[in-house]
Design a protein around this motif. Structure first.
Motif, mmCIF file in Angstrom:
data_model
loop_
_atom_site.group_PDB
_atom_site.id
_atom_site.type_symbol
_atom_site.label_atom_id
_atom_site.label_comp_id
_atom_site.label_asym_id
_atom_site.label_seq_id
_atom_site.Cartn_x
_atom_site.Cartn_y
_atom_site.Cartn_z
ATOM 1 N N LEU C 52 0.831 -1.208 0.000
ATOM 2 C CA LEU C 52 0.000 0.000 0.000
ATOM 3 C C LEU C 52 0.866 1.259 0.000
ATOM 4 O O LEU C 52 0.555 2.247 -0.651
ATOM 5 N N MET C 90 -6.442 6.733 2.531
ATOM 6 C CA MET C 90 -5.850 5.534 3.102
ATOM 7 C C MET C 90 -6.256 5.420 4.555
ATOM 8 O O MET C 90 -6.205 6.387 5.300
ATOM 9 N N MET C 168 -7.622 2.898 0.243
ATOM 10 C CA MET C 168 -6.836 1.724 0.626
ATOM 11 C C MET C 168 -7.050 1.445 2.102
ATOM 12 O O MET C 168 -6.933 2.332 2.934
ATOM 13 N N ASP C 170 -5.756 -0.644 5.287
ATOM 14 C CA ASP C 170 -4.663 -1.458 5.816
ATOM 15 C C ASP C 170 -5.172 -2.201 7.046
ATOM 16 O O ASP C 170 -5.357 -1.586 8.099
#
Lengths: 167, 259, 268
Positions: C52, C90, C168, C170
């Protein structure tokens, strides 16, 4: 940690303000910047000395122990090899006779030197640019001791001592 | 042979650290300042770094001035030169004690807090997420803290010196009974505004620059774990104090020699 | 292996990445189709988070290139990179909420930094995004007062506040209780459809990921060992994929960390 923005701004302003006040105190109260800054009424006179001893610029000038000015600068006369001391006197309202004498004294035994003016009796007074003619040099401790030893040694062997001193 | 190898590795490491810290500094200073946006951030950091260090600086200054005065009086008394106490206190405080002790306290109070805060932001991915949001952490986080440190330090040093001299006055005049006029006038005739006060402040400005640099760099470079944060904070205080003391020697030599 | 750029938002081509001497990725290719939820799975320590960070250009690959929205993300100038990052959101593992600000300020942060919108508009947008993650009521709380699941949802609201194209995640499920997990699963799905996002989901939680991903990649040992829809992978007979998807303790991916011979080690 979260403080209202207004409170932060006020305290930061306060912080900088007392910083400036501290600097002001260091300038005026500690290093005596005010005396050298009040140039409106002050005037300068010079005096020649044979020996100024440990006198430094910004040393106080007093009459009867009262602070009336300070030493502005010290230089050497290239012809007569005498020290030229420029004094800044604070108040031009106070008339100091121009036959006053300037003497260099030491504050305490180990203290720094200062100039004491002994007022004379003339009707004319000191003004910008005038010169003090009657001066007394600093007393140098070594010379004093030397004279003392010489006098105690007495006149008995005057002849043998004088040539060695001349050397 | 092993020793030489270790020495070489150590020297290389030192150079690498110094180089990285310099790159970091240039990157921070090189950020285009946007004053209207940066100003509130700077105020915020002046509060966190300067205002919150004020109490420790004032209290330490007061006590150090009082101690110097007391010690000085006892020594000067032997030479019956106690009227010189004012200049003794003022010179030692404005030239040395003010800048140096303020810098050491600053490294312990504000420097370690800066390092811990930045390292914690790194460990909790705040810096990384800021970067991913398209906001440069060097500009948003590091730069205001750096400038606040550089500005705060001389202000704190001036306050420290003023308070310390007042502390010396309290002990010398109010307690030991010296003459107030002699105390101040002896001080005024010896202390020079440029040579002593301004040079002291220049010193503290340089100390502030170095300590804040070390603090933000150690925080930014810290290993993002609990142990890494603790180590970085310790390093800030140790390196900061050593840097201040050695720089003080160099600066004093330069100032006494040339200025 | 490089399909037409138009319907792929992100393409990773022949990416290798080394950290020190350790090869983390060895020549991997991944394509992320626009509008889909793509799961990237693998055992812990295979560098999924690193992947990422490569896409976000916080790290540079040793070899290969990454295109996001047709741009080679590692060749952009700093300024263009920061512009490109506004198109990405993110969600970090720990949320990454700023500790000095409350929920509202955290979500408003990207708006204040990147736009000059008036305060009333910022307020409306922030409240809308918080409503989308169901936390409009927590607007005045500090990050320290939020639970793990809540702070991740606030971070999610912050990640979508600039309406990015790509988001994204995580490890969005680790360390959450089953209910909070379910909430996050629902949110990822809902936001992807409602906002027309493309999502990359890095995780090792098979059930949650399979439930919402359109496409899966399985990473192990620096390689992609399998890709396809969740249904395909669950049926796969490939030993490593089978081991991972069914959670068997030992198999192609060994239970033992590489070591000397056991008997010799004990007797020496």
């Amino acid at each position: 940690m979260q403080q209202p923005q207004r409170w932060i701004e006020i305290t930061v302003g306060f912080f900088l303000l007392i910083g400036i006040l501290a600097l002001l105190m260091l300038g005026l109260q500690v290093s005596g910047l005010s005396t050298s800054l009040t140039s409106k009424n002050s005037y300068e006179v010079t005096a020649n000395f044979d020996n100024i001893g440990d006198l430094r610029p910004r040393a106080p000038v007093t009459i009867s122990g009262v602070h009336i000015g300070e030493v502005k600068s010290i230089s050497l006369n290239p012809v007569s090899f005498k020290a030229i001391v420029t004094l800044t006197l604070n108040d031009n309202k106070m008339l100091i006779p121009d036959d006053s004498a300037a003497s260099i004294y030491t504050a305490g035994i180990l203290g720094s030197n200062y100039i004491e003016l002994t007022p004379g009796f003339d009707d004319t007074s000191l003004h910008q640019g005038s010169m003090i003619t009657s001066t007394h040099s600093a007393l140098i401790l070594e010379n004093l001791i030397g004279q003392l030893v010489y006098k105690i040694g007495g006149g008995s062997d005057n002849a043998s001592k004088k040539p060695t001193k001349a050397n | 042979m092993n020793f030489l190898q270790a020495l070489g590795t150590w020297a290389l490491n030192v150079c690498e650290q110094l180089g990285r810290a310099s790159c970091f500094l240039f990157a921070t200073l090189g950020r285009r300042p946007r004053f209207i946006r940066t100003f509130p951030l700077l105020i915020q950091q002046l509060y966190a770094i300067g205002v919150l260090s004020l109490l420790i600086i004032i209290v330490s200054g007061l006590f150090i001035g009082m101690v110097v005065s007391l010690q000085g009086y006892n020594t000067l008394e032997k030479f019956s030169a106690t009227q010189q106490l004012g200049q003794l206190v003022a010179l030692s405080v404005t030239r040395e004690l003010g800048p140096v002790i303020t810098a050491l306290l600053f490294a312990g109070r504000a420097g370690s807090a800066l390092t811990a805060e930045i390292a914690l932001m790194k460990a909790t991915e705040q810096l990384a997420s800021m970067e991913m949001m398209g906001v440069d952490p060097l500009w948003r986080i590091i730069s205001p803290r750096f400038w606040a440190g550089v500005i705060s330090m001389p202000v704190l040093a001036a306050i420290f010196s003023a308070v310390a001299i007042y502390g010396g006055y309290l002990v010398g005049v109010k307690w030991l009974g010296l003459d107030a006029g002699a105390f101040w006038s002896n001080m005024q005739s010896t202390v020079d505004f440029h040579g002593d006060v301004i040079n002291g402040l220049i010193k503290s400005l340089i100390f502030g620059f170095v300590i804040t640099w070390i603090s933000v760099y150690q925080g930014y470079d810290a290993v993002p774990t609990a142990e890494g944060i603790a180590r970085a904070t310790t390093r800030t205080v140790v390196y900061g104090s050593l840097a201040v003391l050695s720089l003080d020697f160099i600066l004093t030599a330069v100032m006494l020699g040339g200025w | 292996m490089i399909p037409a750029a138009t319907d792929n938002l992100v393409t990773l081509a022949q990416i290798s990445f080394k950290r020190g001497d350790r090869l983390i990725f060895n020549d991997i290719n991944i394509t992320i189709p626009r509008g889909k939820i793509v799961g990237i799975m693998g055992p812990s320590g295979t560098g999924k988070t690193t992947l990422l960070r490569l896409i976000g250009a916080q790290l540079k690959p040793t070899a290969g290139h990454i295109h996001v929205n047709g741009q080679n993300i590692h060749q952009l100038s700093t300024k263009d990179l920061y512009l490109a990052r506004r198109q990405m959101g993110m969600l970090f593992q720990s949320g990454g909420l700023f500790t000095g600000m409350n929920t509202f300020e955290n979500v408003a942060f990207p708006l204040r930094e990147h736009t000059t919108l008036p305060e009333t508009m910022i307020r409306d947008i922030v409240l809308m995004k918080l409503e989308a993650v169901g936390l409009r009521g927590a607007v005045a709380l500090n990050p320290s007062e939020l639970s793990g699941g809540m702070s991740r949802r606030v971070a999610l609201a912050r990640a979508i506040v600039l309406d990015p194209q790509l988001i994204m995640y995580d490890e969005p499920f680790t360390g959450l209780d089953p209910i909070a997990k379910g909430v996050i699963v629902q949110l990822i799905k809902k936001l992807n459809n409602a906002l027309g996002l493309t999502s990359i989901l890095v995780s090792h939680d098979i059930h949650e990921t399979c439930a919402i991903a359109d496409l899966l990649y399985i990473l192990a040992d620096g390689h992609i060992i399998g890709s396809g829809t969740p249904a395909e992978l669950l049926k796969s007979e490939h030993p490593s994929i089978k081991q991972f998807m069914q959670g068997l303790p030992d198999g192609m991916i060994p239970f033992q960390y590489p070591a000397k011979d056991y008997a010799k080690d004990l007797l020496s």
